[in-house]
Design a protein around this motif. Sequence first.
Motif, PDB file in Angstrom:
ATOM      1  N   GLU A  12       0.833  -1.209   0.000  1.00 29.94           N
ATOM      2  CA  GLU A  12       0.000   0.000   0.000  1.00 29.94           C
ATOM      3  C   GLU A  12       0.866   1.258   0.000  1.00 29.94           C
ATOM      4  O   GLU A  12       0.611   2.202  -0.747  1.00 29.94           O
ATOM      5  CB  GLU A  12      -0.906  -0.025   1.233  1.00 29.94           C
ATOM      6  CG  GLU A  12      -1.884   1.117   1.304  1.00 29.94           C
ATOM      7  CD  GLU A  12      -2.730   1.045   2.569  1.00 29.94           C
ATOM      8  OE1 GLU A  12      -3.020   2.117   3.118  1.00 29.94           O
ATOM      9  OE2 GLU A  12      -3.091  -0.072   2.992  1.00 29.94           O
ATOM     10  N   VAL A  13       1.908   1.258   0.831  1.00 30.45           N
ATOM     11  CA  VAL A  13       2.815   2.405   0.895  1.00 30.45           C
ATOM     12  C   VAL A  13       3.534   2.589  -0.439  1.00 30.45           C
ATOM     13  O   VAL A  13       3.654   3.708  -0.947  1.00 30.45           O
ATOM     14  CB  VAL A  13       3.822   2.244   2.061  1.00 30.45           C
ATOM     15  CG1 VAL A  13       4.932   3.275   1.982  1.00 30.45           C
ATOM     16  CG2 VAL A  13       3.099   2.330   3.397  1.00 30.45           C
ATOM     17  N   ALA A  14       3.999   1.488  -1.012  1.00 28.00           N
ATOM     18  CA  ALA A  14       4.690   1.563  -2.303  1.00 28.00           C
ATOM     19  C   ALA A  14       3.760   2.089  -3.395  1.00 28.00           C
ATOM     20  O   ALA A  14       4.151   2.947  -4.194  1.00 28.00           O
ATOM     21  CB  ALA A  14       5.233   0.184  -2.686  1.00 28.00           C
ATOM     22  N   THR A  15       2.544   1.598  -3.408  1.00 29.83           N
ATOM     23  CA  THR A  15       1.567   2.054  -4.399  1.00 29.83           C
ATOM     24  C   THR A  15       1.314   3.549  -4.258  1.00 29.83           C
ATOM     25  O   THR A  15       1.312   4.290  -5.244  1.00 29.83           O
ATOM     26  CB  THR A  15       0.245   1.270  -4.251  1.00 29.83           C
ATOM     27  OG1 THR A  15       0.514  -0.120  -4.448  1.00 29.83           O
ATOM     28  CG2 THR A  15      -0.794   1.726  -5.230  1.00 29.83           C
ATOM     29  N   ASP A  16       1.106   4.004  -3.023  1.00 30.51           N
ATOM     30  CA  ASP A  16       0.885   5.439  -2.798  1.00 30.51           C
ATOM     31  C   ASP A  16       2.098   6.264  -3.216  1.00 30.51           C
ATOM     32  O   ASP A  16       1.956   7.336  -3.808  1.00 30.51           O
ATOM     33  CB  ASP A  16       0.546   5.715  -1.328  1.00 30.51           C
ATOM     34  CG  ASP A  16      -0.913   5.438  -1.008  1.00 30.51           C
ATOM     35  OD1 ASP A  16      -1.739   5.394  -1.945  1.00 30.51           O
ATOM     36  OD2 ASP A  16      -1.232   5.250   0.181  1.00 30.51           O
ATOM     37  N   ALA A  21       4.279  10.146  -6.910  1.00 31.84           N
ATOM     38  CA  ALA A  21       5.306  10.565  -7.884  1.00 31.84           C
ATOM     39  C   ALA A  21       4.670  10.831  -9.243  1.00 31.84           C
ATOM     40  O   ALA A  21       5.002  11.821  -9.912  1.00 31.84           O
ATOM     41  CB  ALA A  21       6.382   9.487  -8.000  1.00 31.84           C
ATOM     42  N   ALA A  22       3.747   9.975  -9.644  1.00 29.30           N
ATOM     43  CA  ALA A  22       3.048  10.178 -10.917  1.00 29.30           C
ATOM     44  C   ALA A  22       2.280  11.496 -10.888  1.00 29.30           C
ATOM     45  O   ALA A  22       2.308  12.265 -11.861  1.00 29.30           O
ATOM     46  CB  ALA A  22       2.102   9.011 -11.201  1.00 29.30           C
ATOM     47  N   GLY A  23       1.613  11.795  -9.772  1.00 28.16           N
ATOM     48  CA  GLY A  23       0.865  13.040  -9.643  1.00 28.16           C
ATOM     49  C   GLY A  23       1.743  14.262  -9.804  1.00 28.16           C
ATOM     50  O   GLY A  23       1.345  15.244 -10.439  1.00 28.16           O
ATOM     51  N   GLU A  24       2.947  14.210  -9.241  1.00 28.49           N
ATOM     52  CA  GLU A  24       3.873  15.331  -9.392  1.00 28.49           C
ATOM     53  C   GLU A  24       4.271  15.519 -10.858  1.00 28.49           C
ATOM     54  O   GLU A  24       4.375  16.646 -11.342  1.00 28.49           O
ATOM     55  CB  GLU A  24       5.108  15.114  -8.522  1.00 28.49           C
ATOM     56  CG  GLU A  24       4.814  15.257  -7.041  1.00 28.49           C
ATOM     57  CD  GLU A  24       6.018  14.944  -6.162  1.00 28.49           C
ATOM     58  OE1 GLU A  24       7.162  14.996  -6.660  1.00 28.49           O
ATOM     59  OE2 GLU A  24       5.801  14.652  -4.968  1.00 28.49           O
ATOM     60  N   ASP A  38       9.704   7.503 -16.525  1.00 21.80           N
ATOM     61  CA  ASP A  38       9.646   8.767 -15.786  1.00 21.80           C
ATOM     62  C   ASP A  38       9.092   8.545 -14.375  1.00 21.80           C
ATOM     63  O   ASP A  38       9.610   9.081 -13.395  1.00 21.80           O
ATOM     64  CB  ASP A  38       8.758   9.785 -16.512  1.00 21.80           C
ATOM     65  CG  ASP A  38       9.201  10.052 -17.934  1.00 21.80           C
ATOM     66  OD1 ASP A  38      10.425  10.188 -18.151  1.00 21.80           O
ATOM     67  OD2 ASP A  38       8.331  10.114 -18.827  1.00 21.80           O
ATOM     68  N   ILE A  39       8.026   7.764 -14.302  1.00 21.15           N
ATOM     69  CA  ILE A  39       7.370   7.528 -13.009  1.00 21.15           C
ATOM     70  C   ILE A  39       8.282   6.723 -12.086  1.00 21.15           C
ATOM     71  O   ILE A  39       8.413   7.037 -10.903  1.00 21.15           O
ATOM     72  CB  ILE A  39       6.005   6.841 -13.213  1.00 21.15           C
ATOM     73  CG1 ILE A  39       5.052   7.796 -13.963  1.00 21.15           C
ATOM     74  CG2 ILE A  39       5.395   6.420 -11.878  1.00 21.15           C
ATOM     75  CD1 ILE A  39       3.786   7.161 -14.480  1.00 21.15           C
ATOM     76  N   ALA A  40       8.919   5.684 -12.627  1.00 21.01           N
ATOM     77  CA  ALA A  40       9.832   4.877 -11.809  1.00 21.01           C
ATOM     78  C   ALA A  40      10.962   5.751 -11.261  1.00 21.01           C
ATOM     79  O   ALA A  40      11.290   5.687 -10.063  1.00 21.01           O
ATOM     80  CB  ALA A  40      10.398   3.720 -12.635  1.00 21.01           C
ATOM     81  N   ARG A  41      11.538   6.577 -12.120  1.00 19.32           N
ATOM     82  CA  ARG A  41      12.626   7.465 -11.701  1.00 19.32           C
ATOM     83  C   ARG A  41      12.133   8.426 -10.610  1.00 19.32           C
ATOM     84  O   ARG A  41      12.792   8.601  -9.581  1.00 19.32           O
ATOM     85  CB  ARG A  41      13.151   8.238 -12.916  1.00 19.32           C
ATOM     86  CG  ARG A  41      14.516   8.809 -12.766  1.00 19.32           C
ATOM     87  CD  ARG A  41      15.138   9.377 -14.046  1.00 19.32           C
ATOM     88  NE  ARG A  41      14.240   9.715 -15.142  1.00 19.32           N
ATOM     89  CZ  ARG A  41      14.024   8.953 -16.225  1.00 19.32           C
ATOM     90  NH1 ARG A  41      14.643   7.798 -16.359  1.00 19.32           N
ATOM     91  NH2 ARG A  41      13.194   9.338 -17.174  1.00 19.32           N
ATOM     92  N   ALA A  42      10.973   9.030 -10.818  1.00 15.89           N
ATOM     93  CA  ALA A  42      10.435   9.985  -9.837  1.00 15.89           C
ATOM     94  C   ALA A  42      10.087   9.308  -8.512  1.00 15.89           C
ATOM     95  O   ALA A  42      10.224   9.910  -7.448  1.00 15.89           O
ATOM     96  CB  ALA A  42       9.204  10.683 -10.413  1.00 15.89           C
ATOM     97  N   ALA A  43       9.643   8.053  -8.574  1.00 14.09           N
ATOM     98  CA  ALA A  43       9.281   7.323  -7.352  1.00 14.09           C
ATOM     99  C   ALA A  43      10.497   6.733  -6.654  1.00 14.09           C
ATOM    100  O   ALA A  43      10.403   6.264  -5.515  1.00 14.09           O
ATOM    101  CB  ALA A  43       8.293   6.216  -7.683  1.00 14.09           C
ATOM    102  N   ALA A  63      -5.550   3.785 -11.856  1.00 11.44           N
ATOM    103  CA  ALA A  63      -5.395   3.764 -10.392  1.00 11.44           C
ATOM    104  C   ALA A  63      -5.240   5.183  -9.844  1.00 11.44           C
ATOM    105  O   ALA A  63      -5.827   5.530  -8.805  1.00 11.44           O
ATOM    106  CB  ALA A  63      -4.190   2.903 -10.001  1.00 11.44           C
ATOM    107  N   TYR A  64      -4.472   6.000 -10.535  1.00 11.75           N
ATOM    108  CA  TYR A  64      -4.280   7.380 -10.091  1.00 11.75           C
ATOM    109  C   TYR A  64      -5.610   8.145 -10.116  1.00 11.75           C
ATOM    110  O   TYR A  64      -5.988   8.798  -9.138  1.00 11.75           O
ATOM    111  CB  TYR A  64      -3.243   8.099 -10.966  1.00 11.75           C
ATOM    112  CG  TYR A  64      -3.056   9.527 -10.548  1.00 11.75           C
ATOM    113  CD1 TYR A  64      -2.247   9.842  -9.468  1.00 11.75           C
ATOM    114  CD2 TYR A  64      -3.726  10.565 -11.201  1.00 11.75           C
ATOM    115  CE1 TYR A  64      -2.100  11.149  -9.041  1.00 11.75           C
ATOM    116  CE2 TYR A  64      -3.581  11.872 -10.781  1.00 11.75           C
ATOM    117  CZ  TYR A  64      -2.777  12.160  -9.702  1.00 11.75           C
ATOM    118  OH  TYR A  64      -2.656  13.460  -9.276  1.00 11.75           O
TER     119      TYR A  64
END
Length: 197
Positions: A12-16, A21-24, A38-43, A63-64
Amino acid sequence: MAGDWLSSRRAEVATDRILDAAGELFASNDVRNVGMNDIARAAGCSRATLYRYFENREVLYTAYVHREAYRLYEQLTELIDGIPDPRERLLTGLTTSMTLVRDSPALSSWFATADSPIGAEIAEQSEVIQALTSGFLLSLRPDDPEVVHRRARWLVRVLTSLLIFPGRDAEDERAILEEFVVPMVCPSENDPSLRPH
């Protein structure tokens, strides 16, 4: 047993963290141009880790949007909870939901008109958004579930239309909603001619 509980909490924490990161990224980039790398790098995780939680970009996008739809619905419910008149609650709910989306850089980017807005596409297909909208309509007054479902689908289309092609200003949009949408969705008890057949 404790290990199972901890692993589900970690998931759950990882998903959030990934969705945050995707939201940013969505807030500062065209949503369609935000890729899994991009998302993996940002997360701060690997692509393999990202794909463990989200099998592809569409699943992550959905999901987002669903997570944000629940958040928006909770905010909206709190803001309109004290409005007793169903028609005023509907009107305030519609205008407030558009304001909440527009005030969020991450959400408003989904309705940018440079290309075909991805937000409209996802909103139309999302069972979660349809269910939340149906729940909102049922909170105004009980009705036939089939009718409520059709009205919810129509309302989602109206709101996405206004998010993509806004009125002249907030007063103009409120007047459009008050004149055309509120009477169809929540007819006045005193005016039988406004009730749907």
